[in-house]
Design a protein around this motif. Structure first.
Motif, PDB file in Angstrom:
ATOM      1  N   ALA A  56      -1.472   3.820  -7.858  1.00 53.05           N
ATOM      2  CA  ALA A  56      -1.257   2.756  -7.120  1.00 53.05           C
ATOM      3  C   ALA A  56      -2.375   2.574  -6.205  1.00 53.05           C
ATOM      4  O   ALA A  56      -2.915   3.407  -5.612  1.00 53.05           O
ATOM      5  N   ILE A  57      -2.417   1.324  -5.659  1.00 52.75           N
ATOM      6  CA  ILE A  57      -3.637   0.959  -4.528  1.00 52.75           C
ATOM      7  C   ILE A  57      -2.787   0.206  -3.622  1.00 52.75           C
ATOM      8  O   ILE A  57      -1.735  -0.527  -3.838  1.00 52.75           O
ATOM      9  N   ASP A  58      -3.384   0.026  -2.402  1.00 56.47           N
ATOM     10  CA  ASP A  58      -2.659  -0.508  -1.268  1.00 56.47           C
ATOM     11  C   ASP A  58      -3.211  -1.987  -1.153  1.00 56.47           C
ATOM     12  O   ASP A  58      -4.141  -2.416  -1.983  1.00 56.47           O
ATOM     13  N   ALA A  59      -2.741  -2.848  -0.268  1.00 59.36           N
ATOM     14  CA  ALA A  59      -2.684  -4.195  -0.194  1.00 59.36           C
ATOM     15  C   ALA A  59      -4.191  -4.391   0.194  1.00 59.36           C
ATOM     16  O   ALA A  59      -4.973  -5.376  -0.332  1.00 59.36           O
ATOM     17  N   ASP A  60      -4.811  -3.694   0.933  1.00 60.27           N
ATOM     18  CA  ASP A  60      -6.232  -3.885   1.478  1.00 60.27           C
ATOM     19  C   ASP A  60      -7.115  -3.434   0.263  1.00 60.27           C
ATOM     20  O   ASP A  60      -8.071  -4.511  -0.055  1.00 60.27           O
ATOM     21  N   GLU A  61      -6.825  -2.686  -0.763  1.00 54.87           N
ATOM     22  CA  GLU A  61      -7.722  -2.686  -1.960  1.00 54.87           C
ATOM     23  C   GLU A  61      -7.412  -3.911  -2.925  1.00 54.87           C
ATOM     24  O   GLU A  61      -8.335  -4.211  -3.678  1.00 54.87           O
TER      25      GLU A  61
END
Length: 69
Positions: A56-61
């Motif tokens: 999973a990646i976060d919103a910033d990424e």
């Protein structure tokens, strides 16, 4: 004046009110159905994430990738 022209002429706050009303109307109507291939892909991605949460990646990424940084 067409409906589209009338909507474009509205100030932003009234446009938002129209969009909100339309969205609420959609939500209250019959559920939308997805094509089988799209539903299968969503399920595949969900299963992949559940099996391997560290992918999973976060919103910033997400935004870095969208912006091409």
């Amino acid at each position: 004046m067409t409906l589209q022209e009338a909507l474009r002429a509205l100030p932003p706050d009234e446009k938002l009110a129209v969009v909100t009303q339309l969205w609420d109307d959609l939500a209250a109507s019959a559920p939308l159905t997805l094509p089988e291939d799209e539903l299968a892909e969503m399920n595949r991605r969900r299963d992949e994430l559940l099996a391997n949460p560290e992918i999973a990646i976060d919103a910033d990424e997400v935004w870095r990738r969208v912006d091409g940084d």
